[in-house]
Design a protein around this motif. Structure first.
Motif, mmCIF file in Angstrom:
data_model
loop_
_atom_site.group_PDB
_atom_site.id
_atom_site.type_symbol
_atom_site.label_atom_id
_atom_site.label_comp_id
_atom_site.label_asym_id
_atom_site.label_seq_id
_atom_site.Cartn_x
_atom_site.Cartn_y
_atom_site.Cartn_z
ATOM 1 N N PHE A 140 0.729 -1.221 0.027
ATOM 2 C CA PHE A 140 -0.141 -0.014 0.034
ATOM 3 C C PHE A 140 0.939 1.403 0.036
ATOM 4 N N GLY A 148 4.296 12.514 5.053
ATOM 5 C CA GLY A 148 4.215 11.256 5.981
ATOM 6 C C GLY A 148 2.844 11.523 6.699
ATOM 7 N N SER A 149 2.963 12.382 7.679
ATOM 8 C CA SER A 149 1.576 12.529 8.480
ATOM 9 C C SER A 149 0.511 13.440 7.595
ATOM 10 N N ILE A 174 7.328 1.666 2.584
ATOM 11 C CA ILE A 174 6.251 0.626 2.328
ATOM 12 C C ILE A 174 6.255 -0.860 2.765
ATOM 13 N N SER A 175 5.630 -1.153 3.587
ATOM 14 C CA SER A 175 5.630 -2.623 4.072
ATOM 15 C C SER A 175 5.391 -3.565 3.039
ATOM 16 N N THR A 222 10.556 -3.572 4.153
ATOM 17 C CA THR A 222 9.918 -2.472 4.025
ATOM 18 C C THR A 222 10.926 -2.029 2.614
ATOM 19 N N SER A 370 7.990 1.168 15.448
ATOM 20 C CA SER A 370 7.271 1.422 14.229
ATOM 21 C C SER A 370 5.936 1.545 14.275
ATOM 22 N N THR A 373 4.629 4.548 15.365
ATOM 23 C CA THR A 373 4.644 5.729 14.203
ATOM 24 C C THR A 373 3.733 5.437 12.977
ATOM 25 N N ASP A 379 1.027 11.080 18.271
ATOM 26 C CA ASP A 379 0.743 12.408 18.325
ATOM 27 C C ASP A 379 -0.525 12.980 17.337
ATOM 28 N N ILE A 380 -0.396 12.178 16.101
ATOM 29 C CA ILE A 380 -1.198 12.548 15.019
ATOM 30 C C ILE A 380 -2.904 11.884 15.683
ATOM 31 N N PHE A 395 -4.973 20.669 12.988
ATOM 32 C CA PHE A 395 -4.106 20.389 11.747
ATOM 33 C C PHE A 395 -3.858 21.803 10.784
#
Ligand code: TGC
Ligand code: FAD
Length: 396
Positions: A140, A148-149, A174-175, A222, A370, A373, A379-380, A395
């Motif tokens: 994905f 990122g965020s 990307i995993s 990754t 991970s 994150t 925090d998001i 935001f």
């Protein structure tokens, strides 16, 4: 069996008799997944993490226990289960290793879900059964080097070339990317609208370089996704969705699974520390007999129990299609936070042995860095809850 393979003695804590809230089907799914993890994952996972390699041979077993798309209808190869069953599967798998749960999350929630929810009937038939059986693996691509965020700022783009689109840009972190057969990719069209599409390995201009030097999620592969004028057939683009709500809708599915999964890692750390505290003798008695060690264990089992109740209720709401994205954020953030805290305390309880690969705790602890994150940072998720309760958007 390698020299570090050892017997997995795991017993799940159930302080509030929550088993009584599960159906017989849930318990059967859990027993099957737990046995598979004990037999196939625990004996090998430490070695794979140490050598930073994804144990590809586990893919078939993951498919066999129903970990790929458990809530996808049976006609498309899924298991047609409810969301509690899905959560239980993620919990059992992450009890073994967060990286293996990652592979299942990505395949089910981030690849199969968008194809099912946003795809055409032809896309569903072409991809879903093979993804459910593990014959085809997916990844994905949302995160970019500079976004990122805030994925809404993405610069990966498609331009309409008449019979097809041309895709340019890059995704990172990307995993599953290094071995995936397909990638669900999010990119902006010429009007700046986010669109989703399936990119297939082998398409000219598409490459997936691997990311090395991770101290976390070492048993998960990754990589990057690099698109250099890749021709995307129009039938590969999702017809039913535009905008950021497309990828964020997938994240709701995966974040839900992580809320259960991270508790699995916490339960494993607690169980290991509890057993060790009864066996390890210092000053003439088991260390579990000292008040300071009991405080750690008592707080761990309290937080695990609260977390178990939270995800159980969330599962009910999700199965009834009533769980909000904000409720999912709260559970993801809470489970990962308590899991990290429990892993750090459990590691201390094992003293020097806690830093070795003889026990799972240090691996869980590093993996959870991970997990705290990805899928939205700690925090998001806090800001999502803050926005929900105040009605004020931090935001923007
Ligand atoms: P915002 O303006 O708030 O919203 C844009 C549109 O999206 C809708 N929306 C959602 N829809 C569904 N589910 C959600 N959770 C949604 N959140 C928002 C919203 O209603 C709006 O729709 P519309 O119709 O009005 O257009 O968006 P924003 O740009 O301000 O961003 C909000 C924020 C920061 C919460 C969002 O960007 C965010 O969640 N950021 C975190 C990014 C993230 O989680 N990335 C994860 C990447 S994938 C990954 O990590 C996989 S790891 C897998 C593994 O290995 O297990
Ligand atoms: P940044 O967004 O740069 O954040 C840095 C710091 O700033 C964080 O602490 C963050 O909380 C903070 N911050 C950012 N914005 C704000 C704000 N508004 N207010 C306060 N603080 C803020 N992505 C995918 O698309 N697919 C995957 O399969 C995938 N797998 C991953 C696997 C691993 C092992 C890892 C580590 C990441 C993966 N990701 C994946 C990416 C992941 O989703 C991002 O790392 C994550 O969303 C954070 O983005 P970032 O790393 O760019 O951090």
């Amino acid at each position: 069996m390698s020299k570090s393979a050892k017997k997995d003695l795991y017993e799940a804590p159930d302080y509030y008799l929550l088993d009584e809230l599960l159906t017989d089907e849930h318990k059967l799914i859990r027993a099957t997944a737990r046995e598979w993890v004990k037999k196939e994952v625990s004996p090998i996972i430490e070695d794979y993490a140490q050598k930073a390699e994804f144990p590809k041979h586990l893919i078939k077993g993951l498919a066999d226990i129903g970990a790929f798309g458990p809530t996808i209808p049976v006609e498309y190869g899924g298991a047609g289960l409810d969301y509690t069953a899905y959560g239980i599967l993620m919990q059992e798998i992450e009890r073994g290793d967060s990286g293996i749960r990652s592979t299942a999350s990505v395949q089910g929630s981030l690849v199969m879900y968008p194809i099912y929810a946003y795809g055409s009937e032809a896309q569903r038939k072409k991809y879903l059964p093979q993804l459910a059986s593990g014959e085809m693996m997916g990844c994905f691509g949302l995160t970019e080097p500079d976004h990122g965020s805030n994925p809404s700022g993405m610069v990966t783009n498609i331009t309409d070339a008449g019979s097809h689109y041309i895709l340019n840009g890059a995704k990172m972190w990307i995993s599953n990317a290094p071995f995936a057969d397909i990638a669900v990719v999010w990119a902006k069209d010429e009007a700046g609208k986010i669109r989703g599409m399936v990119v297939e390995r082998g398409m000219d201009g598409f490459s997936t370089p691997e990311t090395h030097n991770k101290w976390s999620l070492r048993a998960s592969a990754t990589g990057e996704l690099v698109f250099d004028n890749v021709q995307i057939p129009k039938e590969n683009v999702f017809p039913e969705i535009t905008g950021l709500k497309g990828p964020l809708g997938c994240l709701n599915q995966a974040r839900y699974g992580i809320a259960w999964g991270a508790l699995g890692a916490a339960m494993d750390c607690y169980d290991t520390a509890l057993r060790y505290s009864k066996e390890r003798i210092q000053f003439g008695k088991p260390i579990g007999g000292f008040q300071l060690q009991q405080k750690k264990l008592a707080e761990m089992v309290t937080e695990i129990t609260k977390g178990q109740l939270l995800v159980w209720r969330l599962g009910m709401l999700k199965s009834e299609n009533r769980a909000t994205a904000e409720q999912i954020s709260m559970a993801k953030r809470n489970s990962v936070e308590i899991a990290l805290d429990i892993a750090r305390n459990a590691r201390q309880m094992l003293g020097g042995m806690g830093i070795t690969g003889e026990y799972s705790i240090m691996r869980h602890m590093m993996n959870l860095e991970s997990v705290v994150t990805y899928e939205g940072t700690h925090d998001i998720h806090l800001l999502i809850t803050g926005m929900d309760v105040t009605g004020l958007n931090a935001f923007k």
